[in-house]
Motif scaffolding. Structure first.
Motif, PDB file in Angstrom:
ATOM      1  N   GLU A   1      29.030   9.894   3.564  1.00  0.00           N
ATOM      2  CA  GLU A   1      28.105  10.743   2.816  1.00  0.00           C
ATOM      3  C   GLU A   1      26.699  10.209   3.031  1.00  0.00           C
ATOM      4  N   MET A   2      25.802  11.078   3.468  1.00  0.00           N
ATOM      5  CA  MET A   2      24.446  10.653   3.800  1.00  0.00           C
ATOM      6  C   MET A   2      23.771   9.998   2.596  1.00  0.00           C
ATOM      7  N   PRO A   3      23.176   8.821   2.793  1.00  0.00           N
ATOM      8  CA  PRO A   3      22.453   8.177   1.695  1.00  0.00           C
ATOM      9  C   PRO A   3      21.157   8.929   1.377  1.00  0.00           C
ATOM     10  N   ASP A   4      20.685   8.763   0.149  1.00  0.00           N
ATOM     11  CA  ASP A   4      19.389   9.321  -0.239  1.00  0.00           C
ATOM     12  C   ASP A   4      18.319   8.277   0.059  1.00  0.00           C
ATOM     13  N   ILE A   5      17.326   8.659   0.844  1.00  0.00           N
ATOM     14  CA  ILE A   5      16.215   7.772   1.161  1.00  0.00           C
ATOM     15  C   ILE A   5      14.933   8.538   0.882  1.00  0.00           C
ATOM     16  N   ARG A   6      14.158   8.078  -0.099  1.00  0.00           N
ATOM     17  CA  ARG A   6      12.932   8.800  -0.470  1.00  0.00           C
ATOM     18  C   ARG A   6      11.819   7.803  -0.774  1.00  0.00           C
ATOM     19  N   THR A   7      10.596   8.272  -0.618  1.00  0.00           N
ATOM     20  CA  THR A   7       9.434   7.440  -0.914  1.00  0.00           C
ATOM     21  C   THR A   7       8.802   7.885  -2.226  1.00  0.00           C
ATOM     22  N   ALA A   8       8.170   6.923  -2.903  1.00  0.00           N
ATOM     23  CA  ALA A   8       7.425   7.203  -4.131  1.00  0.00           C
ATOM     24  C   ALA A   8       6.271   6.212  -4.201  1.00  0.00           C
TER      25      ALA A   8
ATOM     26  N   GLU B   1       0.848  -1.194   0.000  1.00  0.00           N
ATOM     27  CA  GLU B   1       0.000   0.000   0.000  1.00  0.00           C
ATOM     28  C   GLU B   1       0.884   1.243   0.000  1.00  0.00           C
ATOM     29  N   TYR B   2       0.253   2.392  -0.199  1.00  0.00           N
ATOM     30  CA  TYR B   2       1.002   3.644  -0.210  1.00  0.00           C
ATOM     31  C   TYR B   2       1.555   3.923   1.192  1.00  0.00           C
ATOM     32  N   ILE B   3       2.802   4.340   1.250  1.00  0.00           N
ATOM     33  CA  ILE B   3       3.465   4.534   2.547  1.00  0.00           C
ATOM     34  C   ILE B   3       4.153   5.908   2.594  1.00  0.00           C
ATOM     35  N   VAL B   4       4.467   6.326   3.825  1.00  0.00           N
ATOM     36  CA  VAL B   4       5.259   7.536   4.054  1.00  0.00           C
ATOM     37  C   VAL B   4       6.322   7.209   5.100  1.00  0.00           C
ATOM     38  N   LEU B   5       7.392   8.003   5.102  1.00  0.00           N
ATOM     39  CA  LEU B   5       8.444   7.886   6.114  1.00  0.00           C
ATOM     40  C   LEU B   5       8.326   9.066   7.066  1.00  0.00           C
TER      41      LEU B   5
ATOM     42  N   LYS C   1       4.197   3.430  -3.400  1.00  0.00           N
ATOM     43  CA  LYS C   1       4.303   2.219  -2.588  1.00  0.00           C
ATOM     44  C   LYS C   1       5.747   1.750  -2.446  1.00  0.00           C
ATOM     45  N   LYS C   2       6.708   2.622  -2.739  1.00  0.00           N
ATOM     46  CA  LYS C   2       8.105   2.202  -2.739  1.00  0.00           C
ATOM     47  C   LYS C   2       8.991   3.143  -1.928  1.00  0.00           C
ATOM     48  N   ILE C   3      10.082   2.585  -1.420  1.00  0.00           N
ATOM     49  CA  ILE C   3      11.161   3.372  -0.821  1.00  0.00           C
ATOM     50  C   ILE C   3      12.412   3.124  -1.648  1.00  0.00           C
ATOM     51  N   HIS C   4      13.018   4.213  -2.112  1.00  0.00           N
ATOM     52  CA  HIS C   4      14.247   4.122  -2.906  1.00  0.00           C
ATOM     53  C   HIS C   4      15.422   4.598  -2.050  1.00  0.00           C
ATOM     54  N   ILE C   5      16.468   3.792  -2.003  1.00  0.00           N
ATOM     55  CA  ILE C   5      17.658   4.098  -1.192  1.00  0.00           C
ATOM     56  C   ILE C   5      18.873   4.087  -2.103  1.00  0.00           C
ATOM     57  N   THR C   6      19.670   5.136  -2.020  1.00  0.00           N
ATOM     58  CA  THR C   6      20.925   5.195  -2.771  1.00  0.00           C
ATOM     59  C   THR C   6      22.065   5.422  -1.797  1.00  0.00           C
ATOM     60  N   LEU C   7      23.012   4.474  -1.757  1.00  0.00           N
ATOM     61  CA  LEU C   7      24.207   4.596  -0.918  1.00  0.00           C
ATOM     62  C   LEU C   7      25.314   5.227  -1.748  1.00  0.00           C
ATOM     63  N   HIS C   8      25.947   6.260  -1.226  1.00  0.00           N
ATOM     64  CA  HIS C   8      26.984   6.968  -1.973  1.00  0.00           C
ATOM     65  C   HIS C   8      28.394   6.479  -1.640  1.00  0.00           C
ATOM     66  N   ASP C   9      28.596   5.982  -0.420  1.00  0.00           N
ATOM     67  CA  ASP C   9      29.923   5.471  -0.053  1.00  0.00           C
ATOM     68  C   ASP C   9      30.210   4.169  -0.794  1.00  0.00           C
ATOM     69  N   SER C  10      31.487   3.888  -0.980  1.00  0.00           N
ATOM     70  CA  SER C  10      31.886   2.603  -1.553  1.00  0.00           C
ATOM     71  C   SER C  10      31.522   1.485  -0.589  1.00  0.00           C
ATOM     72  N   LEU C  11      31.038   0.364  -1.107  1.00  0.00           N
ATOM     73  CA  LEU C  11      30.667  -0.769  -0.274  1.00  0.00           C
ATOM     74  C   LEU C  11      31.916  -1.526   0.164  1.00  0.00           C
ATOM     75  N   LYS C  12      31.981  -1.843   1.453  1.00  0.00           N
ATOM     76  CA  LYS C  12      33.099  -2.609   1.994  1.00  0.00           C
ATOM     77  C   LYS C  12      32.909  -4.084   1.685  1.00  0.00           C
ATOM     78  N   SER C  13      34.004  -4.783   1.477  1.00  0.00           N
ATOM     79  CA  SER C  13      33.927  -6.198   1.153  1.00  0.00           C
ATOM     80  C   SER C  13      33.573  -7.013   2.389  1.00  0.00           C
ATOM     81  N   ASN C  14      32.853  -8.104   2.176  1.00  0.00           N
ATOM     82  CA  ASN C  14      32.500  -9.053   3.243  1.00  0.00           C
ATOM     83  C   ASN C  14      31.893  -8.350   4.466  1.00  0.00           C
ATOM     84  N   THR C  15      30.973  -7.467   4.186  1.00  0.00           N
ATOM     85  CA  THR C  15      30.360  -6.663   5.256  1.00  0.00           C
ATOM     86  C   THR C  15      28.846  -6.742   5.171  1.00  0.00           C
ATOM     87  N   THR C  16      28.209  -6.886   6.325  1.00  0.00           N
ATOM     88  CA  THR C  16      26.744  -6.843   6.398  1.00  0.00           C
ATOM     89  C   THR C  16      26.289  -5.395   6.567  1.00  0.00           C
TER      90      THR C  16
END
Length: 643
Positions: free
Chosen positions: A82-89, A63-67, A91-106
């Protein structure tokens, strides 16, 4: 023969009535309230996925959601530079991570209860999305509570993080490995933790670097080393028919993560960075200089548009020298509209070292000398007009009164001003620094029958306070006393003098007091026990002797108890210091309110460490309340009650 009614008018009337009923305005029935929270139907990449390298993430809901309050509630771990972008559209939440992802990391994105449906605001609950850049997901959790060290208040919105590097330098040189944020109850839960050993810290991050880099940042630390673990467990979940009737009680199996009862104590270090904060000149005869932190060095002042010597001003200092008030005794200086001078003082430089700095300051009085004289003249005229009215109304009965505003009088306050206990004395706080006191102009009496008999007393300055004096006397419960002063008994450095006063003082009868005797169940550790009022303000402090603290002559009412372990023996609570690994002095609260009535003598045992620290402070005096629960269940809705 009666006339027959024609059917057509009747049909028309009925038709009109039907149309009117259809056109009437009413409240439409929107149907039953939706209590169902949003549900995740798809994640891209999938929740708990492994070997992920995609930094663009999408969560889809049914269903349609808000944060709500995403910046406060949503926490990404490991923390991002760097702060990630987190936005709603929709029924969806879109997340963009700007930092490089570390290897073997949760990676975990903890939404807490920020996700709610668009229509009813039903919260989804504590939802966490996770993925791993390696072949495994780290699923351990550690949780606990963060409290203010000085008063055990829950701390909201503070970072809590882990380091696998167990050295003391990690907290000051590297960002957290895993991180969470406290809620309104001071609670935190750090998720996505790998098996291993960690140290845990709290941080009020002022500059966004996820490490302790400024002395002004509030911190919490503990010497314990955490080893996360888990075990299968069960709990009882109750399903309700309505607010009073239980449907079923089910046994639910779940994974219990440990440790789940960590308590951290937050504090701000002493000896903060020292800077000039502000200056002000409210009246021509004085000005005040404020600093951001205590100092053991008094600034050097040099007049630029006036000749200055130390005899021209009297310095009033706060206890820690962070507030300095200069009272000007030379009228040639105070009468200047603008004071221009240089101030040389200690200041913390960019390297965190104290060095001397000189500033040029110009101060203009908020209330000018002209304004002061005009205000005084208006008071004189108002007084004279009042006396004329009295003279006209009372005629021969009128007794002329001297105008008190012809000369500016020196004002003061007495505390306490009402009934006094035998253990109290009366403090006089005077508007201006005192130049002299004529003790022969002070008279103190005790009433005996209808007579007032002179009693011995002392009127002495309060140490370290140039505007306060204390009246010491032997107060007998139930007796009446009187203080009289002649004109000009007290004279200020600015030449103002007190008016005559007559003040009767009653000592409260002994049967109107109560007493409280505390027996501590605690090793003899130099405890100081403090009696608190309903606003968590200290009324009286007693150093425990042989694990006892006695409070005599208490007014009936409700009280609370606090205790701190006075390690350095100075009688004051002392904060911590990270560089020396010195934790703040321990503080404890008695978990219940104590109600005292007149003539009661209450003895109370107190097992200081008997219950966990985060459950000690009574809710009635806890200022930081838990976050409001947004979820509305059917049994909470009025239309479901009394069914």
């Amino acid at each position: 023969m009666p006339k027959r009614l024609h059917p057509y008018p009747i049909i028309v009337i009925c038709f009109i009535m039907i149309l009117a009923a259809c056109a009437s305005i009413g409240s439409p029935d929107g149907g039953p309230r939706d209590y169902t929270p949003p549900k995740v139907v798809k994640c891209q990449p999938a929740n708990m996925s492994t070997n992920n390298q995609d930094k663009k993430l999408t969560l889809s809901f049914d269903e349609y959601i808000v944060l709500e309050n995403a910046s406060d509630k949503v926490v990404v771990s490991p923390p991002q530079n760097e702060m990630p972008d987190i936005r709603t559209a929709g029924k969806k939440i879109h997340i963009t991570l700007h930092d490089s992802l570390k290897s073997n990391t949760t990676y975990t994105i903890d939404f807490s209860d920020a996700i709610v449906d668009n229509n009813e605001g039903n919260p989804m609950g504590n939802f966490t999305y996770a993925f791993s850049t390696g072949a495994e997901i780290d699923s351990m959790e550690v949780s606990g509570t963060l409290l203010e060290a000085e008063n055990l208040e829950p701390v909201k919105g503070m970072m809590v993080g882990l380091y696998s590097d167990l050295s003391d330098t990690a907290f000051t040189t590297r960002p957290f490995a895993r991180v969470s944020r406290t809620n309104g109850s001071g609670q935190f839960s750090i998720k996505g933790v790998a098996p291993g050993k960690y140290r845990i810290y709290g941080l009020q991050d002022m500059d966004g670097d996820f490490r302790f880099s400024q002395k002004s940042e509030k911190i919490a630390f503990d010497s314990i080393v955490i080893s996360p673990s888990s075990a299968p467990d069960t709990r009882q979940d109750t399903t309700w028919i309505d607010s009073t009737h239980i449907d079923t009680i089910k046994t639910v199996h779940f994974t219990h993560f440990y440790p789940d009862n960590i308590v951290l104590r937050a504090f701000t270090e002493a000896n903060q960075d020292l800077h000039l904060l502000k200056t002000e000149r409210n009246i021509p005869d004085m000005f005040t200089i404020y600093f951001t932190a205590p100092s053991d060095t008094i600034p050097v002042l040099k007049g630029l548009n006036f000749n200055y010597t130390p005899n021209d001003m009297l310095l009033e200092r706060s206890q820690l020298n962070d507030t300095l008030t200069y009272w000007i005794t030379d009228t040639l200086i105070s009468n200047k509209d603008t004071l221009s001078f240089s101030l040389t003082y200690l200041d913390t430089d960019t390297l965190g070292q104290l060095s001397y700095r000189t500033d040029t300051l110009e101060l203009v009085a908020k209330t000018t000398r002209t304004r002061q004289l005009k205000d005084q003249q208006e008071k004189i005229e108002d007084w004279d007009n009042q006396q004329k009215k009295l003279m006209k109304r009372q005629k021969e009965k009128y007794v002329p009164q001297a105008n008190p505003y012809l000369h500016q009088s020196l004002n003061f306050k007495m505390q306490p001003s009402g009934g006094i206990a035998p253990t109290d004395n009366i403090e006089f706080t005077i508007d201006e620094p005192v130049a002299s006191v004529d003790t022969t102009a002070l008279h103190f009496y005790k009433q005996k029958d209808s007579l007032w008999i002179e009693e011995p007393f002392l009127f002495l300055p309060v140490k370290g306070d140039i505007r306060s004096y204390m009246l010491y006397a032997e107060w007998q419960p139930g007796e009446k006393y009187k203080l009289e002063t002649d004109s000009n008994a007290i004279r200020s450095i600015l030449g103002k003098e007190t008016l005559p006063i007559k003040k009767e003082i009653s000592a409260t009868p002994e049967d109107e007091f109560s007493s409280l005797f505390i027996r501590l169940i605690l090793p003899d550790t130099g405890a100081v026990v403090q009696l608190m009022d309903n606003s968590d303000k200290v009324i009286r402090s007693v150093k425990a002797v042989n694990n006892r603290a006695d409070f005599f002559y208490l007014k009936p009412g409700d009280y609370y108890l606090r205790l701190f372990i006075d390690r350095n023996g100075d009688g004051e609570w002392t904060t911590g210091d990270y560089a020396t690994q010195q934790e703040p002095e321990e503080v404890f609260y008695f978990p219940k309110q104590l109600s005292l009535k007149a003539r009661w003598e209450v003895e109370q045992d107190w097992d200081v460490r008997g219950i966990p620290l985060n459950k000690q402070k009574p809710e009635a005096i806890t200022k930081q309340k838990p976050d409001a629960k947004k979820k509305i269940t059917p049994q909470d809705d009025p239309k479901y009650r009394n069914r």
